[in-house]
Design a protein around this motif. Structure first.
Motif, PDB file in Angstrom:
ATOM      1  N   ASN A   1       0.875  -1.159   0.000  1.00 55.16           N
ATOM      2  CA  ASN A   1       0.000   0.000   0.000  1.00 55.16           C
ATOM      3  C   ASN A   1       0.924   1.225   0.000  1.00 55.16           C
ATOM      4  O   ASN A   1       1.616   1.487   0.983  1.00 55.16           O
ATOM      5  N   TYR A   2       0.933   1.938  -1.102  1.00 58.77           N
ATOM      6  CA  TYR A   2       1.867   3.057  -1.243  1.00 58.77           C
ATOM      7  C   TYR A   2       1.559   4.200  -0.288  1.00 58.77           C
ATOM      8  O   TYR A   2       2.467   4.913   0.131  1.00 58.77           O
ATOM      9  N   ASN A   3       0.310   4.375   0.088  1.00 58.40           N
ATOM     10  CA  ASN A   3      -0.023   5.415   1.065  1.00 58.40           C
ATOM     11  C   ASN A   3       0.609   5.089   2.421  1.00 58.40           C
ATOM     12  O   ASN A   3       1.148   5.978   3.082  1.00 58.40           O
ATOM     13  N   SER A   4       0.533   3.826   2.821  1.00 55.82           N
ATOM     14  CA  SER A   4       1.143   3.417   4.092  1.00 55.82           C
ATOM     15  C   SER A   4       2.658   3.545   4.036  1.00 55.82           C
ATOM     16  O   SER A   4       3.291   3.989   4.996  1.00 55.82           O
ATOM     17  N   LEU A   5       3.237   3.141   2.909  1.00 52.05           N
ATOM     18  CA  LEU A   5       4.685   3.263   2.755  1.00 52.05           C
ATOM     19  C   LEU A   5       5.108   4.730   2.776  1.00 52.05           C
ATOM     20  O   LEU A   5       6.099   5.092   3.413  1.00 52.05           O
ATOM     21  N   SER A   6       4.338   5.562   2.123  1.00 48.98           N
ATOM     22  CA  SER A   6       4.636   6.994   2.099  1.00 48.98           C
ATOM     23  C   SER A   6       4.577   7.591   3.506  1.00 48.98           C
ATOM     24  O   SER A   6       5.429   8.391   3.886  1.00 48.98           O
ATOM     25  N   TYR A   7       3.582   7.170   4.266  1.00 42.14           N
ATOM     26  CA  TYR A   7       3.448   7.660   5.638  1.00 42.14           C
ATOM     27  C   TYR A   7       4.603   7.158   6.504  1.00 42.14           C
ATOM     28  O   TYR A   7       5.185   7.931   7.273  1.00 42.14           O
ATOM     29  N   ALA A   8       4.935   5.882   6.375  1.00 41.20           N
ATOM     30  CA  ALA A   8       5.993   5.294   7.205  1.00 41.20           C
ATOM     31  C   ALA A   8       7.349   5.925   6.919  1.00 41.20           C
ATOM     32  O   ALA A   8       8.151   6.124   7.835  1.00 41.20           O
ATOM     33  N   LEU A   9       7.596   6.247   5.652  1.00 43.50           N
ATOM     34  CA  LEU A   9       8.895   6.807   5.279  1.00 43.50           C
ATOM     35  C   LEU A   9       8.887   8.329   5.185  1.00 43.50           C
ATOM     36  O   LEU A   9       9.929   8.932   4.939  1.00 43.50           O
ATOM     37  N   ASN A  10       7.717   8.938   5.353  1.00 40.08           N
ATOM     38  CA  ASN A  10       7.565  10.389   5.246  1.00 40.08           C
ATOM     39  C   ASN A  10       8.084  10.883   3.886  1.00 40.08           C
ATOM     40  O   ASN A  10       8.969  11.743   3.807  1.00 40.08           O
ATOM     41  N   LEU A  11       7.503  10.329   2.813  1.00 35.92           N
ATOM     42  CA  LEU A  11       7.955  10.643   1.465  1.00 35.92           C
ATOM     43  C   LEU A  11       7.321  11.918   0.932  1.00 35.92           C
ATOM     44  O   LEU A  11       6.160  12.208   1.204  1.00 35.92           O
ATOM     45  N   SER A  12       8.081  12.651   0.139  1.00 40.06           N
ATOM     46  CA  SER A  12       7.514  13.777  -0.604  1.00 40.06           C
ATOM     47  C   SER A  12       6.770  13.203  -1.806  1.00 40.06           C
ATOM     48  O   SER A  12       6.907  12.022  -2.135  1.00 40.06           O
ATOM     49  N   SER A  13       5.998  14.028  -2.484  1.00 38.21           N
ATOM     50  CA  SER A  13       5.237  13.538  -3.637  1.00 38.21           C
ATOM     51  C   SER A  13       6.164  13.079  -4.767  1.00 38.21           C
ATOM     52  O   SER A  13       5.888  12.083  -5.439  1.00 38.21           O
ATOM     53  N   ASP A  14       7.275  13.783  -4.966  1.00 38.66           N
ATOM     54  CA  ASP A  14       8.239  13.362  -5.997  1.00 38.66           C
ATOM     55  C   ASP A  14       8.884  12.022  -5.627  1.00 38.66           C
ATOM     56  O   ASP A  14       9.054  11.149  -6.483  1.00 38.66           O
ATOM     57  N   GLN A  15       9.243  11.895  -4.366  1.00 36.35           N
ATOM     58  CA  GLN A  15       9.833  10.640  -3.916  1.00 36.35           C
ATOM     59  C   GLN A  15       8.840   9.487  -4.070  1.00 36.35           C
ATOM     60  O   GLN A  15       9.213   8.397  -4.490  1.00 36.35           O
ATOM     61  N   LEU A  16       7.576   9.758  -3.749  1.00 33.32           N
ATOM     62  CA  LEU A  16       6.560   8.712  -3.834  1.00 33.32           C
ATOM     63  C   LEU A  16       6.425   8.193  -5.261  1.00 33.32           C
ATOM     64  O   LEU A  16       6.353   6.985  -5.481  1.00 33.32           O
TER      65      LEU A  16
END
Length: 119
Positions: free
Chosen positions: A38-53
């Motif tokens: 789940n990319y939303n969960s991964l983004s939250y866990a890693l605190n990704l920017s939109s470009d990084q995501l």
């Protein structure tokens, strides 16, 4: 003749049952190689920017394809293909993520690989 037919039916049913069990085992083994997240969960866990995501999504999709290729490979090649996919994924993620994000990603990937029995 009747006994012969009954024996044949019993033999066929046992063979079909064995084949069904083998197919279920193969499906379970291949499920371990399914690395979708789940990319939303991964983004939250890693605190990704939109470009990084977006970059992480692209790299991870490639990783998922490589892992499924490993799942479908002959048994003697699986470990090598998994290792190659993981090394490539980590190399690309190291380029995309900062130091803390990369450390967390490695921890998550290690836990996933260990839980699925791939390491």
């Amino acid at each position: 003749m009747k006994k012969m037919m009954m024996t044949l039916v019993a033999l066929l049913s046992m063979t079909m049952s064995y084949a069904a069990d083998e197919n279920a085992n193969n499906a379970n083994a291949n499920a371990a190689y399914d690395m979708t997240v789940n990319y939303n969960s991964l983004s939250y866990a890693l605190n990704l920017s939109s470009d990084q995501l977006e970059s992480v999504k692209d790299v991870h999709r490639t990783f998922c394809v490589e892992m499924m290729n490993a799942a479908n490979a002959p048994k003697e090649d699986k470990a090598q293909l998994v290792n190659k996919a993981v090394v490539k994924d980590l190399k690309y993620m190291h380029f995309i993520l900062d130091k803390d994000q990369y450390r967390k990603y490695v921890m998550l990937l290690n836990a996933t690989m260990n839980n699925r029995g791939l390491k």
